[in-house]
Design a protein around this motif. Structure first.
Motif, PDB file in Angstrom:
ATOM      1  N   HIS A 448       0.858  -1.190   0.000  1.00 46.42           N
ATOM      2  CA  HIS A 448       0.000   0.000   0.000  1.00 46.42           C
ATOM      3  C   HIS A 448       0.885   1.228   0.000  1.00 46.42           C
ATOM      4  CE1 HIS A 448       0.781  -0.144   4.399  1.00 46.42           C
ATOM      5  NE2 HIS A 448       0.509  -1.425   4.267  1.00 46.42           N
ATOM      6  N   GLU A 450       0.024   4.358   1.348  1.00 46.82           N
ATOM      7  CA  GLU A 450      -0.152   5.229   2.509  1.00 46.82           C
ATOM      8  C   GLU A 450      -0.024   4.400   3.786  1.00 46.82           C
ATOM      9  OE1 GLU A 450      -0.522   8.461   2.540  1.00 46.82           O
ATOM     10  OE2 GLU A 450      -0.698   8.763   0.363  1.00 46.82           O
ATOM     11  N   VAL A 452      -1.690   3.067   6.355  1.00 50.34           N
ATOM     12  CA  VAL A 452      -3.086   2.764   6.698  1.00 50.34           C
ATOM     13  C   VAL A 452      -3.162   1.403   7.377  1.00 50.34           C
ATOM     14  CG1 VAL A 452      -4.075   4.164   4.849  1.00 50.34           C
ATOM     15  CG2 VAL A 452      -3.449   1.784   4.400  1.00 50.34           C
ATOM     16  N   LEU A 455      -7.930  -0.857   3.875  1.00 49.12           N
ATOM     17  CA  LEU A 455      -8.132  -0.214   2.577  1.00 49.12           C
ATOM     18  C   LEU A 455      -9.341  -0.845   1.900  1.00 49.12           C
ATOM     19  CD1 LEU A 455      -6.941  -2.501   0.404  1.00 49.12           C
ATOM     20  CD2 LEU A 455      -4.767  -1.615   1.234  1.00 49.12           C
ATOM     21  N   TRP A 473      -6.147   7.074 -11.310  1.00 44.71           N
ATOM     22  CA  TRP A 473      -5.388   6.178 -10.428  1.00 44.71           C
ATOM     23  C   TRP A 473      -3.950   6.670 -10.309  1.00 44.71           C
ATOM     24  CZ3 TRP A 473      -8.081   2.519  -7.829  1.00 44.71           C
ATOM     25  CH2 TRP A 473      -9.324   2.155  -8.327  1.00 44.71           C
ATOM     26  N   GLN A 474      -3.353   6.451  -9.146  1.00 40.90           N
ATOM     27  CA  GLN A 474      -1.987   6.895  -8.915  1.00 40.90           C
ATOM     28  C   GLN A 474      -0.960   5.900  -9.455  1.00 40.90           C
ATOM     29  OE1 GLN A 474      -3.325   8.209  -4.623  1.00 40.90           O
ATOM     30  NE2 GLN A 474      -1.202   8.808  -4.900  1.00 40.90           N
ATOM     31  N   VAL A 521      -4.193   1.431  -7.887  1.00 36.85           N
ATOM     32  CA  VAL A 521      -4.059   1.951  -6.520  1.00 36.85           C
ATOM     33  C   VAL A 521      -4.213   3.467  -6.533  1.00 36.85           C
ATOM     34  CG1 VAL A 521      -2.575   2.145  -4.497  1.00 36.85           C
ATOM     35  CG2 VAL A 521      -2.502   0.072  -5.895  1.00 36.85           C
ATOM     36  N   ARG A 522      -4.965   3.981  -5.534  1.00 39.55           N
ATOM     37  CA  ARG A 522      -5.046   5.426  -5.332  1.00 39.55           C
ATOM     38  C   ARG A 522      -5.392   5.689  -3.870  1.00 39.55           C
ATOM     39  NH1 ARG A 522     -10.367   6.382  -9.101  1.00 39.55           N
ATOM     40  NH2 ARG A 522     -11.906   5.300  -7.791  1.00 39.55           N
ATOM     41  N   ALA A 523      -5.000   6.864  -3.401  1.00 38.85           N
ATOM     42  CA  ALA A 523      -5.284   7.262  -2.017  1.00 38.85           C
ATOM     43  C   ALA A 523      -5.891   8.646  -2.024  1.00 38.85           C
ATOM     44  CB  ALA A 523      -4.013   7.242  -1.172  1.00 38.85           C
ATOM     45  N   GLU A 528      -7.347   4.640   1.304  1.00 40.10           N
ATOM     46  CA  GLU A 528      -6.688   4.035   0.154  1.00 40.10           C
ATOM     47  C   GLU A 528      -7.625   3.029  -0.514  1.00 40.10           C
ATOM     48  OE1 GLU A 528      -2.475   1.725  -0.839  1.00 40.10           O
ATOM     49  OE2 GLU A 528      -2.625   3.169   0.806  1.00 40.10           O
ATOM     50  N   GLU A 529      -7.574   2.995  -1.863  1.00 36.73           N
ATOM     51  CA  GLU A 529      -8.476   2.151  -2.634  1.00 36.73           C
ATOM     52  C   GLU A 529      -7.673   1.324  -3.636  1.00 36.73           C
ATOM     53  OE1 GLU A 529     -12.613   2.677  -5.220  1.00 36.73           O
ATOM     54  OE2 GLU A 529     -11.339   4.413  -4.790  1.00 36.73           O
ATOM     55  N   HIS A 530      -7.992   0.040  -3.727  1.00 36.88           N
ATOM     56  CA  HIS A 530      -7.317  -0.856  -4.664  1.00 36.88           C
ATOM     57  C   HIS A 530      -8.365  -1.564  -5.526  1.00 36.88           C
ATOM     58  CE1 HIS A 530      -3.189  -1.464  -2.552  1.00 36.88           C
ATOM     59  NE2 HIS A 530      -3.700  -0.275  -2.234  1.00 36.88           N
TER      60      HIS A 530
END
Length: 547
Positions: A448, A450, A452, A455, A473-474, A521-523, A528-530
């Protein structure tokens, strides 16, 4: 309230001990009074001796007899009371055949109970069992005492004081059940109640001794003058109390009722599952625990009472430094560790519960709260591709390790080398701090970006590669993965603390073979989201679709 501290007993217990000493002295004086003078026939002499033997057994003889097998003590009691009940029927002038017959029936019922106990000690078939049978025997015992007191009144030889003692013995007996419940539901003051009950328990012996003392048919001699009576009472009290006082010493030796290896540690039970009397035992167990090779909170030379007193002092500590000072004073081998609230809640629930109310729950309540929490967390996660439906898919919260160092696996749990490949995948991520994904055969570890502890994770399986759609998305990466058993999934939380909060599907929709695994992946402000996308593919390349 602590009934014992390093300085001694608390005020309530001290007062109870003093009052109990006076009550016992008075009752022992009544028990040890000299027998009334007067002629006795053979049966009356035998009854008097047996009654005094009963008194001697209760006060003294039960201690050496306790060294024998329990069956021996049960046989002695059965023989003794069989003889006493037979002589009761022959000596007491019942003045009613019906009353005598009723008393005989109750005596027989009580003897059946004693016989049943003896058979149980000898591992022989019992005469009866079950709650109704035991209740009937208990009722027979009470009725036998009632009929005996009524017989004494009709006989005329026994004084009103002796009859009152008989009725009072029933009152004490009636208090046994509610007070047993009270002792089990109180942690403070229970010692004071037990001390007082032990004292008033002598009332039954007063009645038995008075029954023996007043057996002569002629009138009792006149009472001595008041001054002489007072002198006799003072002398008897001194004889009884001074040896007892001489035996009282400050507590020095520890009472190690519960140890770190005790089977009564109540593992797996929450605070709310334990009875009040069990909570202190649970704290003592934890305070002495060496489970896992850790040092115990307190040294072995402290008594239960001292540990409980220190535990309550730890509850009142204002900060960790004060806790460390208390543990240092107690001789702890690890004072800097302090004490955990989930241990201290067993000795001061009113203090710990104010800041940690969840620790007061039972196991059932905790499970219900955890289920509700997981459901709430799952409901907060949304499918980032709602219009692109997979053959199978799921969205849930994935709960990570508390230290946040681990990610989550997408793996083949039935692969014979599953554990080894999962470790290799982890090593690849740990060896390269910039790597988000580690791949080893049938295991993919996804980290991940971040710091956290959970998620939102969505997994989808497709029969062909879906569009890349990297906007928003990152990071987007695609890696190879193999399923040797026809399974690819994400571990569920189950009964632990790590894993997906909802059932995850089998992503190997084409059975055994090679697949491609794409991770988005993005935060953001909500966490945070996957998104994990799996589809069949023979390529072994690692692609960075969006760095």
């Amino acid at each position: 309230m602590d009934f014992y501290t390093r300085d001694g007993f608390d005020t309530l217990t001290t007062a109870a001990l003093l009052v109990a000493a006076l009550v016992k002295a008075a009752l022992l004086w009544l028990i040890l009074r000299a027998p009334a003078r007067g002629p006795l026939d053979r049966r009356e002499k035998a009854l008097r001796r047996l009654l005094y033997l009963t008194v001697a057994y209760a006060l003294v003889l039960r201690y050496p007899i306790a060294l024998l097998p329990e069956a021996a003590g049960a046989a002695f009691q059965l023989a003794l009371w069989t003889a006493i009940y037979v002589l009761y029927l022959l000596v007491i002038r019942w003045r009613s055949r019906t009353l005598r017959a009723a008393a005989g029936a109750m005596f027989a019922a009580e003897l059946i109970g004693m016989t049943d106990y003896l058979l149980d000690e000898l591992d022989l078939p019992e005469l009866g069992s079950g709650g109704i049978f035991e209740f009937g025997l208990m009722l027979a015992g009470v009725t036998a005492t009632v009929l005996t007191v009524v017989g004494q009144r009709r006989d005329g030889r026994w004084s009103r004081g002796t009859q009152v003692a008989g009725w009072l013995s029933l009152s004490v007996y009636a208090l046994v059940l509610p007070l047993n419940f009270l002792f089990g539901s109180m942690s403070s003051g229970s010692l004071a109640l037990q001390v007082m009950m032990d004292a008033v328990g002598l009332v039954g012996l007063v009645w038995i001794a008075a029954t023996a003392r007043e057996l002569p048919t002629q009138e009792r001699p006149a009472d001595p003058p008041p001054a002489r009576r007072r002198a006799v009472r003072v002398a008897v009290a001194a004889v009884v109390l001074l040896p007892v006082i001489g035996l009282i010493h400050p507590e020095q030796n520890p009472h190690l009722t519960y140890t770190g290896w005790s089977a009564a540690c109540y593992e797996g039970l929450g605070f709310g599952d334990l009875k009040p009397a069990e909570r202190e035992a649970a704290f003592l167990c934890r305070a002495r625990s060496t489970d896992g090779g850790v040092l115990p909170m307190f040294p072995d030379n402290l008594s239960d009472q001292q540990i409980l007193a220190y535990g309550r002092a730890l509850c009142r500590a204002k900060d960790p430094r004060e806790q460390e000072a208390i543990l240092t004073r107690a001789g702890s081998a690890r004072p800097a560790w302090g004490a955990n609230p989930w241990d201290l809640v067993h000795v001061c629930p009113e203090i710990v519960g104010a800041t940690h109310p969840e620790l007061l729950r039972s196991t059932t309540e905790t499970e219900a709260a955890n289920t509700a929490y997981i459901a709430e967390k799952n409901a907060a996660c949304r499918d980032p591709w709602p219009r692109t439906k997979g053959v199978v898919q799921a969205t849930a919260t994935y709960f990570l390790f508390a230290d946040g160092d681990h990610g989550y696996l997408v793996h083949d749990p039935e692969d014979e080398t599953a554990d080894e490949e999962a470790e290799r995948a982890m090593e690849k991520v740990y060896d390269d701090d910039s790597a988000l994904i580690g791949v080893a055969g049938s295991a993919v570890l996804v980290g991940h970006i971040e710091d956290v502890v959970d998620l939102c994770l969505t997994v989808k399986a497709f029969r062909t590669a879906p569009p890349r759609r990297t906007a928003g998305w990152q990071q987007v990466n695609e890696v190879p993965v193999v399923s040797r058993s026809g399974l690819l999934t994400v571990p569920e939380m189950g009964g632990g603390e790590v894993g997906a909060g909802a059932p995850m599907p089998n992503l190997a929709i084409a059975g055994k073979g090679r697949y491609r695994l794409r991770v988005y992946v993005r935060a953001g402000a909500t966490g945070e989201e996957h998104l994990v996308v799996v589809f069949p593919g023979a390529s072994r390349k690692r692609l960075t679709l969006k760095p």
